[in-house]
Design a protein around this motif. Structure first.
Motif, PDB file in Angstrom:
ATOM      1  N   HIS A 160       8.592   5.649  -6.213  1.00 48.41           N
ATOM      2  CA  HIS A 160       9.154   6.993  -6.123  1.00 48.41           C
ATOM      3  C   HIS A 160       8.039   8.017  -6.276  1.00 48.41           C
ATOM      4  O   HIS A 160       7.216   7.927  -7.190  1.00 48.41           O
ATOM      5  CB  HIS A 160      10.206   7.222  -7.205  1.00 48.41           C
ATOM      6  CG  HIS A 160      11.350   6.286  -7.115  1.00 48.41           C
ATOM      7  ND1 HIS A 160      12.066   5.870  -8.203  1.00 48.41           N
ATOM      8  CD2 HIS A 160      11.922   5.669  -6.050  1.00 48.41           C
ATOM      9  CE1 HIS A 160      13.013   5.046  -7.835  1.00 48.41           C
ATOM     10  NE2 HIS A 160      12.948   4.906  -6.523  1.00 48.41           N
ATOM     11  N   GLY A 161       8.027   8.990  -5.387  1.00 48.28           N
ATOM     12  CA  GLY A 161       6.994  10.013  -5.423  1.00 48.28           C
ATOM     13  C   GLY A 161       7.196  11.007  -6.546  1.00 48.28           C
ATOM     14  O   GLY A 161       8.318  11.399  -6.855  1.00 48.28           O
ATOM     15  N   LEU A 162       6.095  11.389  -7.167  1.00 49.20           N
ATOM     16  CA  LEU A 162       6.097  12.397  -8.226  1.00 49.20           C
ATOM     17  C   LEU A 162       4.934  13.348  -8.001  1.00 49.20           C
ATOM     18  O   LEU A 162       3.838  12.918  -7.656  1.00 49.20           O
ATOM     19  CB  LEU A 162       5.947  11.745  -9.605  1.00 49.20           C
ATOM     20  CG  LEU A 162       7.041  10.769 -10.013  1.00 49.20           C
ATOM     21  CD1 LEU A 162       6.616   9.995 -11.249  1.00 49.20           C
ATOM     22  CD2 LEU A 162       8.330  11.521 -10.282  1.00 49.20           C
ATOM     23  N   VAL A 163       5.188  14.629  -8.211  1.00 47.62           N
ATOM     24  CA  VAL A 163       4.117  15.620  -8.139  1.00 47.62           C
ATOM     25  C   VAL A 163       3.661  15.880  -9.567  1.00 47.62           C
ATOM     26  O   VAL A 163       4.443  16.329 -10.404  1.00 47.62           O
ATOM     27  CB  VAL A 163       4.595  16.934  -7.479  1.00 47.62           C
ATOM     28  CG1 VAL A 163       3.486  17.973  -7.493  1.00 47.62           C
ATOM     29  CG2 VAL A 163       5.080  16.670  -6.060  1.00 47.62           C
ATOM     30  N   GLU A 164       2.417  15.572  -9.841  1.00 46.05           N
ATOM     31  CA  GLU A 164       1.835  15.796 -11.163  1.00 46.05           C
ATOM     32  C   GLU A 164       1.235  17.191 -11.197  1.00 46.05           C
ATOM     33  O   GLU A 164       0.341  17.514 -10.416  1.00 46.05           O
ATOM     34  CB  GLU A 164       0.747  14.756 -11.442  1.00 46.05           C
ATOM     35  CG  GLU A 164      -0.022  14.977 -12.716  1.00 46.05           C
ATOM     36  CD  GLU A 164       0.821  14.778 -13.967  1.00 46.05           C
ATOM     37  OE1 GLU A 164       0.617  15.546 -14.923  1.00 46.05           O
ATOM     38  OE2 GLU A 164       1.668  13.872 -13.978  1.00 46.05           O
ATOM     39  N   LEU A 165       1.769  18.044 -12.081  1.00 47.28           N
ATOM     40  CA  LEU A 165       1.255  19.406 -12.218  1.00 47.28           C
ATOM     41  C   LEU A 165       0.160  19.487 -13.273  1.00 47.28           C
ATOM     42  O   LEU A 165      -0.737  20.311 -13.177  1.00 47.28           O
ATOM     43  CB  LEU A 165       2.378  20.383 -12.582  1.00 47.28           C
ATOM     44  CG  LEU A 165       3.494  20.529 -11.567  1.00 47.28           C
ATOM     45  CD1 LEU A 165       4.573  21.445 -12.110  1.00 47.28           C
ATOM     46  CD2 LEU A 165       2.959  21.062 -10.266  1.00 47.28           C
ATOM     47  N   GLY A 166       0.253  18.665 -14.290  1.00 45.56           N
ATOM     48  CA  GLY A 166      -0.723  18.687 -15.371  1.00 45.56           C
ATOM     49  C   GLY A 166      -0.451  19.794 -16.364  1.00 45.56           C
ATOM     50  O   GLY A 166       0.518  20.541 -16.258  1.00 45.56           O
ATOM     51  N   ARG A 178       3.164  13.584  -0.890  1.00 47.07           N
ATOM     52  CA  ARG A 178       1.907  14.200  -0.452  1.00 47.07           C
ATOM     53  C   ARG A 178       2.188  15.537   0.228  1.00 47.07           C
ATOM     54  O   ARG A 178       1.503  16.537  -0.034  1.00 47.07           O
ATOM     55  CB  ARG A 178       1.157  13.273   0.496  1.00 47.07           C
ATOM     56  CG  ARG A 178      -0.226  13.813   0.861  1.00 47.07           C
ATOM     57  CD  ARG A 178      -0.842  13.038   1.970  1.00 47.07           C
ATOM     58  NE  ARG A 178      -0.055  13.267   3.178  1.00 47.07           N
ATOM     59  CZ  ARG A 178      -0.364  12.784   4.347  1.00 47.07           C
ATOM     60  NH1 ARG A 178      -1.408  12.006   4.493  1.00 47.07           N
ATOM     61  NH2 ARG A 178       0.379  13.043   5.400  1.00 47.07           N
ATOM     62  N   ASN A 179       3.201  15.596   1.071  1.00 48.11           N
ATOM     63  CA  ASN A 179       3.545  16.846   1.750  1.00 48.11           C
ATOM     64  C   ASN A 179       4.037  17.899   0.767  1.00 48.11           C
ATOM     65  O   ASN A 179       3.701  19.079   0.885  1.00 48.11           O
ATOM     66  CB  ASN A 179       4.582  16.596   2.834  1.00 48.11           C
ATOM     67  CG  ASN A 179       4.024  15.783   3.991  1.00 48.11           C
ATOM     68  OD1 ASN A 179       2.811  15.691   4.183  1.00 48.11           O
ATOM     69  ND2 ASN A 179       4.902  15.159   4.743  1.00 48.11           N
ATOM     70  N   SER A 188       0.850  -1.183   0.000  1.00 42.56           N
ATOM     71  CA  SER A 188       0.000   0.000   0.000  1.00 42.56           C
ATOM     72  C   SER A 188       0.885   1.231   0.000  1.00 42.56           C
ATOM     73  O   SER A 188       1.926   1.243   0.653  1.00 42.56           O
ATOM     74  CB  SER A 188      -0.874   0.005   1.258  1.00 42.56           C
ATOM     75  OG  SER A 188      -1.461   1.270   1.440  1.00 42.56           O
ATOM     76  N   PRO A 189       0.484   2.300  -0.715  1.00 42.97           N
ATOM     77  CA  PRO A 189       1.285   3.519  -0.672  1.00 42.97           C
ATOM     78  C   PRO A 189       1.405   4.085   0.737  1.00 42.97           C
ATOM     79  O   PRO A 189       2.350   4.788   1.049  1.00 42.97           O
ATOM     80  CB  PRO A 189       0.546   4.481  -1.600  1.00 42.97           C
ATOM     81  CG  PRO A 189      -0.719   3.846  -1.968  1.00 42.97           C
ATOM     82  CD  PRO A 189      -0.666   2.409  -1.575  1.00 42.97           C
ATOM     83  N   LEU A 190       0.451   3.767   1.575  1.00 41.55           N
ATOM     84  CA  LEU A 190       0.490   4.258   2.951  1.00 41.55           C
ATOM     85  C   LEU A 190       1.608   3.614   3.759  1.00 41.55           C
ATOM     86  O   LEU A 190       1.939   4.087   4.839  1.00 41.55           O
ATOM     87  CB  LEU A 190      -0.856   4.034   3.634  1.00 41.55           C
ATOM     88  CG  LEU A 190      -2.032   4.769   2.982  1.00 41.55           C
ATOM     89  CD1 LEU A 190      -3.325   4.434   3.706  1.00 41.55           C
ATOM     90  CD2 LEU A 190      -1.802   6.258   2.931  1.00 41.55           C
ATOM     91  N   ASP A 191       2.207   2.530   3.219  1.00 45.19           N
ATOM     92  CA  ASP A 191       3.345   1.882   3.868  1.00 45.19           C
ATOM     93  C   ASP A 191       4.665   2.499   3.431  1.00 45.19           C
ATOM     94  O   ASP A 191       5.727   2.024   3.791  1.00 45.19           O
ATOM     95  CB  ASP A 191       3.380   0.383   3.523  1.00 45.19           C
ATOM     96  CG  ASP A 191       2.176  -0.360   4.061  1.00 45.19           C
ATOM     97  OD1 ASP A 191       1.591   0.100   5.060  1.00 45.19           O
ATOM     98  OD2 ASP A 191       1.820  -1.394   3.462  1.00 45.19           O
ATOM     99  N   SER A 192       4.610   3.556   2.650  1.00 42.89           N
ATOM    100  CA  SER A 192       5.801   4.092   2.007  1.00 42.89           C
ATOM    101  C   SER A 192       6.121   5.497   2.493  1.00 42.89           C
ATOM    102  O   SER A 192       5.257   6.363   2.538  1.00 42.89           O
ATOM    103  CB  SER A 192       5.544   4.114   0.498  1.00 42.89           C
ATOM    104  OG  SER A 192       6.426   4.954  -0.163  1.00 42.89           O
ATOM    105  N   ASP A 193       7.401   5.726   2.834  1.00 43.89           N
ATOM    106  CA  ASP A 193       7.836   7.083   3.178  1.00 43.89           C
ATOM    107  C   ASP A 193       7.725   8.002   1.970  1.00 43.89           C
ATOM    108  O   ASP A 193       7.455   9.191   2.098  1.00 43.89           O
ATOM    109  CB  ASP A 193       9.279   7.073   3.675  1.00 43.89           C
ATOM    110  CG  ASP A 193       9.421   6.426   5.038  1.00 43.89           C
ATOM    111  OD1 ASP A 193       8.418   6.371   5.787  1.00 43.89           O
ATOM    112  OD2 ASP A 193      10.539   5.975   5.355  1.00 43.89           O
ATOM    113  N   GLY A 194       7.928   7.437   0.773  1.00 42.41           N
ATOM    114  CA  GLY A 194       7.827   8.212  -0.457  1.00 42.41           C
ATOM    115  C   GLY A 194       6.458   8.831  -0.639  1.00 42.41           C
ATOM    116  O   GLY A 194       6.324   9.957  -1.111  1.00 42.41           O
TER     117      GLY A 194
END
Length: 104
Positions: free
Chosen positions: A58-64, A27-28, A16-22
Motif C-alpha cells: 500500500h502506498g504511503l506519502v511520508e511527509l516527515g 509516486r504521482n 518489485s515496486p515497479l510492478d505495482s499500481d500502488g
C-alpha cells in the motif's frame, strides 16, 4: 512440478515496486504534493517528503517532521484554499448538500 515451473511463478523474492499500481499512485501523489509545496515556497521545509510502499504494497506519502512554523504556514494555506473554494462555490451557486446542511 518441474524446476522450470518454479521460476515462472511470481514470488516475494522477485517482487518489485515497479510492478505495482500502488507505487505509481503514491509516486504521482507525492509529486503533486511536492509541486504544490514548491509553488507555496515550502519545498525546503519538507526535506523528508517521499513515496513509500508498506509491507502490504500500500502506498504511503511520508511527509516527515516539520517545525511549528512550517505547520502553521501549511495550516494557513489550507485555510485560505478552503475559504477560496467555499467562496467560489457560493459565487457560482453550486452549493453541495453538505454546505447547506452545515448552515442549518
Amino acid at each position: 512440478m518441474g524446476r522450470d515451473d518454479a521460476t515462472d511463478r511470481h514470488d516475494a523474492a522477485t517482487w518489485s515496486p515497479l510492478d505495482s499500481d500502488g507505487w505509481y499512485a503514491v509516486r504521482n501523489a507525492t509529486t503533486a504534493l511536492r509541486d504544490a509545496l514548491i509553488r507555496a515556497g515550502l519545498e525546503k521545509d519538507f526535506p523528508y517528503l517521499r513515496a513509500e510502499l508498506n509491507a502490504f504494497g500500500h502506498g504511503l506519502v511520508e511527509l516527515g517532521r516539520v517545525s511549528p512554523a512550517t505547520a502553521e504556514r501549511l495550516a494557513e494555506l489550507l485555510r485560505l484554499a478552503l475559504a477560496s473554494g467555499l467562496q467560489r462555490l457560493a459565487e457560482s451557486g453550486d452549493e453541495t448538500t453538505e454546505s447547506r446542511e452545515e448552515r442549518g
